[in-house]
Design an enzyme around this catalytic site. Structure first.
Site, PDB file in Angstrom:
ATOM      1  N   HIS A 224       4.064  72.065 -14.249  1.00 15.62           N
ATOM      2  CA  HIS A 224       3.303  70.896 -13.820  1.00 15.62           C
ATOM      3  C   HIS A 224       1.827  71.283 -13.739  1.00 15.62           C
ATOM      4  CE1 HIS A 224       6.806  68.629 -11.673  1.00 15.62           C
ATOM      5  NE2 HIS A 224       7.166  69.112 -12.851  1.00 15.62           N
TER       6      HIS A 224
ATOM      7  N   GLU B  84      -0.477  70.862 -11.500  1.00 17.75           N
ATOM      8  CA  GLU B  84      -0.933  71.481 -10.248  1.00 17.75           C
ATOM      9  C   GLU B  84      -0.563  72.961 -10.195  1.00 17.75           C
ATOM     10  OE1 GLU B  84      -0.306  67.115  -9.653  1.00 17.75           O
ATOM     11  OE2 GLU B  84       0.907  68.715 -10.519  1.00 17.75           O
TER      12      GLU B  84
ATOM     13  N   CYS C 276       5.105  71.169  -6.211  1.00 20.79           N
ATOM     14  CA  CYS C 276       3.691  71.515  -6.401  1.00 20.79           C
ATOM     15  C   CYS C 276       2.998  71.638  -5.053  1.00 20.79           C
ATOM     16  CB  CYS C 276       2.996  70.472  -7.272  1.00 20.79           C
ATOM     17  SG  CYS C 276       3.515  70.537  -9.000  1.00 20.79           S
TER      18      CYS C 276
END
Length: 167
Positions: A105, A107, A138
């Site tokens: 992801h 992040e 995250c």
């Protein structure tokens, strides 16, 4: 008595009682100019104060740039950046599709990038900006890294201090 400087006055004319408005600055124009300058100074002070304490649009713009990068290679439309002491220290476009990694992801990519650049796993005092609300995993990664605040979306919504996942 005319309000403009003598050098800008019209030549005396027996029927003229006021100078030509296009030839000099009127009181109204001068007051408006002073007010505009005052407002600019106040706005600059407010920005300087708020930029130290609150979110900054330029960091969201950097996260949006990461989102565009992810989209350019056909990945999910997410981007994030990590900021520490007013400097960008980590960038993260989503790499879920590109790397076939469900943990990539934006992040977490930004956090990993910052850790790699700094050579440290602790990024105490950093701020995470992302294009969307960070997922629970995250947020957990951000908490473990020492991120103190998260902002997301174009409105710079404050997601607060990241919390660790309860296990």
């Amino acid at each position: 008595m005319p309000s403009c400087p003598p050098s800008r006055r019209q030549a005396p004319h027996r029927h003229a009682t006021r100078p030509n408005p296009s030839m000099c600055v009127t009181k109204r124009t001068a007051i408006a100019a002073v007010a505009a300058c005052s407002l600019e100074v106040l706005a600059a002070r407010a920005f300087a104060t708020s930029s130290a304490d609150g979110p900054q649009q330029r960091w969201y713009d950097a996260a949006a740039s990461m989102r565009r990068l992810a989209e350019s290679w056909g990945d999910q439309p997410y981007g994030a950046v990590l900021v520490l002491d007013g400097k960008l220290v980590g960038e993260g476009p989503s790499r879920v599709v590109k790397n076939q990694d469900s943990n990539a992801h934006a992040e977490r990519e930004a956090i990993r990038d910052a850790q790699s650049r700094s050579g440290k796993t602790e990024l105490e005092g950093s701020v995470l900006y992302s294009t969307s609300r960070p997922c629970r995993a995250c947020e957990d990664a951000a908490a473990k890294a020492g991120v103190v605040r998260m902002y997301f979306g174009p409105a710079l919504t404050d997601a607060g201090t990241p919390r660790r996942k309860q296990e």
